[in-house]
Write an enzyme that holds these catalytic residues in place. Sequence first.
Site, PDB file in Angstrom:
ATOM      1  CD1 TRP A 101      -1.726  -2.129   2.104  1.00  0.00           C
ATOM      2  CD2 TRP A 101      -2.884  -1.542   0.042  1.00  0.00           C
ATOM      3  NE1 TRP A 101      -2.656  -3.342   2.097  1.00  0.00           N
ATOM      4  CE2 TRP A 101      -3.558  -2.763   0.376  1.00  0.00           C
ATOM      5  CE3 TRP A 101      -3.207  -0.705  -1.003  1.00  0.00           C
ATOM      6  CZ2 TRP A 101      -4.670  -2.934  -0.806  1.00  0.00           C
ATOM      7  CZ3 TRP A 101      -4.194  -1.543  -2.018  1.00  0.00           C
ATOM      8  CH2 TRP A 101      -4.829  -2.683  -1.784  1.00  0.00           C
ATOM      9  CG  ASP A 171      -3.223   4.226   4.341  1.00  0.00           C
ATOM     10  OD1 ASP A 171      -4.314   4.067   5.263  1.00  0.00           O
ATOM     11  OD2 ASP A 171      -2.616   3.387   3.258  1.00  0.00           O
ATOM     12  CE  LYS A 195      -8.384  -1.905   5.332  1.00  0.00           C
ATOM     13  NZ  LYS A 195      -7.873  -3.383   4.626  1.00  0.00           N
TER      14      LYS A 195
END
Length: 359
Positions: A101, A171, A195
Amino acid sequence: MKIYNFSAGPACLPETVLQAVRDAAIDYSGSGMSIMEMSHRSKPIVDLFETASSRVRDLLDIPSNYHILWLQGGASLQFSMVPFNLLSENGSADYIDTGSWSFKAAAECNKLGTGKIIASSRDSNYTFIPKEFEQNHDASYLHITSNNTIYGTQYNVFSEVKSEGGILVADMSSDILSRSIDVSQFGVIYAGAQKNIGPAGVTLVIIRDDLIGKEYREIPTMLNYKTHVAKNSMFNTPPVLSVFVVNETLKWIEDLGGVLEVEKRNINKAGKLYAEIKRNSIFTSLVNKEDRSMMNIPFVHTDQSIDDNQFLLFCEERGLKTLKGHRSVGGFRASLYNAMPEEGVDALVHAMQEFENSK
Ligand code: PMP
């Protein structure tokens, strides 16, 4: 049989939240209408957005010079929005590469200017968080991924990642609201909801006031943070249902006692699983001990010639679902987000012991 979903995301949500969604899908707050039928301009929905924002502000103790935005496009769109808004003209930004990511985020920056990877654990298949790196003095910002969903590493302290230019971008998709943080250390925090705080479809962005409206370049309207700040995240039709689910999840966190209580539970849950991985002779962790994540816990067979499907099937038969590791790591991955109850971890630990005894 009780089912426990260990998925890395979309992930398990608290049962009370799901019940509230079921009710709101038919009749939102006594309006006689489904929440999915209601205009985002209506008072109940404007109130919902305000309430969700103020809950996040309280739970994370966010200073008043930060805006809270509810955007679409997932964390992946933030990979582009961050450089569009913060990268100076012909500038460069620093990225710490702790997983795919982070790597993807740097790649998006490279489309506009230069996303410099100043440290990386790629060569070790991302089993640790790099601690030593030199920042570029002229970098527009420093970007990190606080928790690496695939590889199971997490920044345990942020002190070593102070941005020299004062703009630290994180992030936090897979650990937002799982522990207390000092928001004032960051210029921007972003997190896809699916999540720890809700379903897919909405991304939480927390951004410091002075970073709005820098306009180093022509920015498409929807990619400009200024647009969304000016319209309280309602420039276009927002994902009302997703924000409703987030708001219910935030309420659930409040009812538990807030982020510190949630953090305590997460430390306990992760501690139990790591202890079992250490004790159990047939499983092991490949992740550097001091960088291990509380949220995503990958583990593998000590004897890698054993077929992983045996244990996956064994778990499946006991209601323990979605434990397959990411294809780039293999083995198993248990995601222990806020909504995973301790009983789920106990059931997994028990299955690991039973499986060991059956060998
Ligand atoms: N960052 C991290 C840390 C993630 O775990 C994910 C999704 N698994 C993403 C970014 C991408 O998020 P999205 O699918 O919301 O774009």
